[in-house]
Design an enzyme around this catalytic site. Structure first.
Site, PDB file in Angstrom:
ATOM      1  N   GLN A   1       0.824  -1.213   0.000  1.00  0.00           N
ATOM      2  CA  GLN A   1       0.000   0.000   0.000  1.00  0.00           C
ATOM      3  C   GLN A   1       0.858   1.263   0.000  1.00  0.00           C
ATOM      4  O   GLN A   1       0.447   2.293  -0.519  1.00  0.00           O
ATOM      5  CB  GLN A   1      -0.954  -0.019   1.193  1.00  0.00           C
TER       6      GLN A   1
ATOM      7  N   ASP B   1      -3.610 -11.784   2.788  1.00  0.00           N
ATOM      8  CA  ASP B   1      -4.945 -11.723   3.382  1.00  0.00           C
ATOM      9  C   ASP B   1      -5.661 -13.070   3.382  1.00  0.00           C
ATOM     10  O   ASP B   1      -6.708 -13.217   4.020  1.00  0.00           O
ATOM     11  CB  ASP B   1      -5.808 -10.686   2.661  1.00  0.00           C
TER      12      ASP B   1
END
Length: 408
Positions: free
Chosen positions: A145, A287
Site C-alpha cells: 500500500q 490476506d
C-alpha cells in the site's frame, strides 16, 4: 456484539459478496485524481471504503479514518499533493501502525508531513502542495500500500517518479492491480526489474463498476471445505480477475473445493481432498493466510506457510493471534523467522467452550466463524462487529447459508 455460531444441517444458497475493497479504494483515489464527473459504481459499504469516500467528498481538513489502514496510507499520499493543511488520525491501534517509510518517501519527493504525537506513527499533520517528484528507493518488503500510494500520485509530480524496490518484493499482485487500474484511467507505468517508472501524465475520467471481492469469497471456500455437502453460489466473481486473492480457487482445490464459473459468479461444491500436507508462499496473498491456516488445522492437514512477514503489522499481529486462538481449539502452531507458520499435527487439550478473541481484526472473526461446522455446540466469537471493516453483511450471509447466530 458477541455471537455463538452453530452450523445448520445443510449449507448452501446464493450469497451476495461485497465489492472488492482493494479495487474500491484505489479507484476512489484515481477517480479523484482524474477530477471525474462519474460516481464509482458498486462501491463496497465496508468501513475502509466508507471513510475514504467521506474524506474525498468532504470539505473538512481533519480526518479520522478509524481503523482503515488503506485509507491512512492512500490519503496521506493524496493529501500531500493537494494544496492545503490537513490532519489524519485513527484508532489507538492505527496510532501504533508504522507509516514512517511512506512519510519519509513523500517528504523526499517534496511533501511536508509532520508527526503530531509519536515519531513514525499517525496522527499526521500534512501541508499539501505541488510535489517535485524524482527518484527514490524503498524496501520491497514494505506494505504494497505504500508503493501503491506513491504510484497513484506519481503522474502528477513535476518530475514524475522513479521508484527502485530493494530486496524481496511482497504482495506484488497488489502493485500490479494498482498499475492496471492506473492504466484504465489513462496512465502508463513501466515496471522493469526492480524499478517502477511513472512519467508526468494526466488521468482521464472513466465510468467504473467494481467487481466482487475474492478475499471475502475465501471464507465461503473455507465453509465449503469444512462442510459435508455444500452447495454455495457466490455472485459477481470473474474468472480473469485483477485481484491476486483469486488464487483462492487453486488453494482450496487442494482442500477439496471445486469451483465452477457461471455467468453469475461461481458455484462451490465438495470433492476429495488432494493434499495431505500443504505448503504455500503467501507473500503475494497475505490476506488469505488466516483462512488457510484455520481450514488446514480443522481438516487435519499439516502445513508450512511462508511469506507471512507482513502479518505482524496488520490490524493486529496476526501470527500471534492465530497461535493464541487455535491453541484454544487444541492446535499448537509454530512460527519461525517472523515469516513462517507451520503445523505438524501437534495437538493440546482444547478449551471446553472457547471464546475466540478478534483483536479488532475483521479477518480473525471471519476466518474462525466456519469452525462452528466442526463443533456440535458451536463456537463463540467476541466483538463480532469487527467484520464491518471489510464485509458488513457477513453474519447475515451466514444465516442465509443455514447457520444459527445467537447474541450473548
Amino acid at each position: 456484539m458477541n455471537f455463538r455460531i452453530e452450523a445448520g444441517k445443510t449449507v448452501g444458497g446464493n450469497i451476495p459478496l461485497p465489492a472488492s475493497k482493494s479495487i474500491c479504494n484505489r479507484v476512489l483515489i484515481l477517480n479523484a485524481l482524474a477530477y471525474s464527473p462519474y460516481e464509482v459504481q458498486n462501491l463496497s459499504d465496508c468501513d475502509d471504503t466508507e471513510v475514504l469516500w467521506k474524506a474525498l467528498h468532504s470539505n473538512d481538513h481533519n480526518f479520522d479514518i478509524k481503523a482503515a489502514g488503506t485509507a491512512m496510507r492512500f490519503l496521506t499520499a493524496f493529501l500531500s499533493k493537494v494544496v492545503g493543511e490537513w490532519t489524519i488520525t485513527g484508532t489507538e491501534r492505527m496510532k501504533n501502525r508504522p507509516i514512517k517509510l511512506l512519510v519519509e518517501a513523500l517528504n523526499s519527493l517534496g511533501a511536508r508531513i509532520e508527526y503530531m504525537e509519536k515519531e513514525g506513527f499517525p496522527p499526521l499533520h500534512i501541508f499539501g502542495s505541488a510535489l517535485q517528484g524524482g527518484e527514490i528507493s524503498l524496501p520491497g518488503g514494505v506494505s504494497s500500500q505504500y508503493i501503491s500510494a506513491l504510484l497513484m500520485i506519481a503522474p502528477l509530480m513535476e518530475k514524475g517518479l522513479t521508484l527502485h524496490l530493494t530486496g524481496e518484493v511482497i504482495s506484488a499482485p497488489y502493485i500490479r492491480l494498482t498499475i492496471e487500474l492506473m492504466k484504465q484511467f489513462g496512465v502508463e507505468t513501466v515496471w522493469e526489474g526492480a524499478t517502477l517508472t511513472v512519467r508526468p501524465q494526466e488521468y482521464r475520467p472513466v465510468p467504473y463498476t467494481v467487481e466482487s471481492d475474492w478475499s471475502s469469497a475465501s471464507y465461503w471456500y473455507q465453509i465449503a471445505a469444512l462442510s459435508e455437502k455444500p452447495d454455495l453460489r457466490l455472485g459477481g466473481l470473474l474468472p480473469c480477475s485483477l485481484q491476486g486473492d483469486s488464487v483462492v480457487t487453486d488453494l482450496f482445490a487442494q482442500l477439496g473445493v471445486h469451483t465452477a464459473f457461471t455467468p453469475e459468479g461461481v458455484r462451490l461444491q465438495k470433492e476429495e481432498i488432494r493434499s495431505k500436507h500443504l505448503e504455500y508462499d503467501f507473500v503475494n496473498a497475505p490476506d488469505l493466510a488466516q483462512t488457510l491456516v484455520v481450514t488446514c488445522a480443522l481438516l487435519g492437514v499439516p502445513f508450512r506457510f511462508t511469506g507471512l512477514q507482513s502479518l505482524r503489522i496488520k490490524e493486529t499481529d496476526r501470527m500471534a493471534a492465530l497461535q493464541n486462538e487455535l491453541r484454544k481449539l487444541g492446535y499448537l502452531l509454530t512460527d519461525r523467522e517472523d515469516r513462517i507458520l507451520e503445523w505438524n499435527g501437534e495437538r493440546c487439550t482444547p478449551e471446553t467452550d472457547p471464546e475466540i478473541a478478534t483483536y479488532e481484526d475483521h479477518r480473525m472473526a471471519m476466518a474462525f466463524a466456519p469452525v462452528a461446522l466442526r463443533r456440535p455446540a458451536g463456537l463463540r466469537i467476541a466483538h463480532a462487529e469487527v467484520v464491518s471493516k471489510s464485509y458488513p453483511h457477513f453474519w447475515q450471509g451466514l444465516e442465509r447459508a443455514g447457520f444459527k447466530l445467537t447474541a450473548y
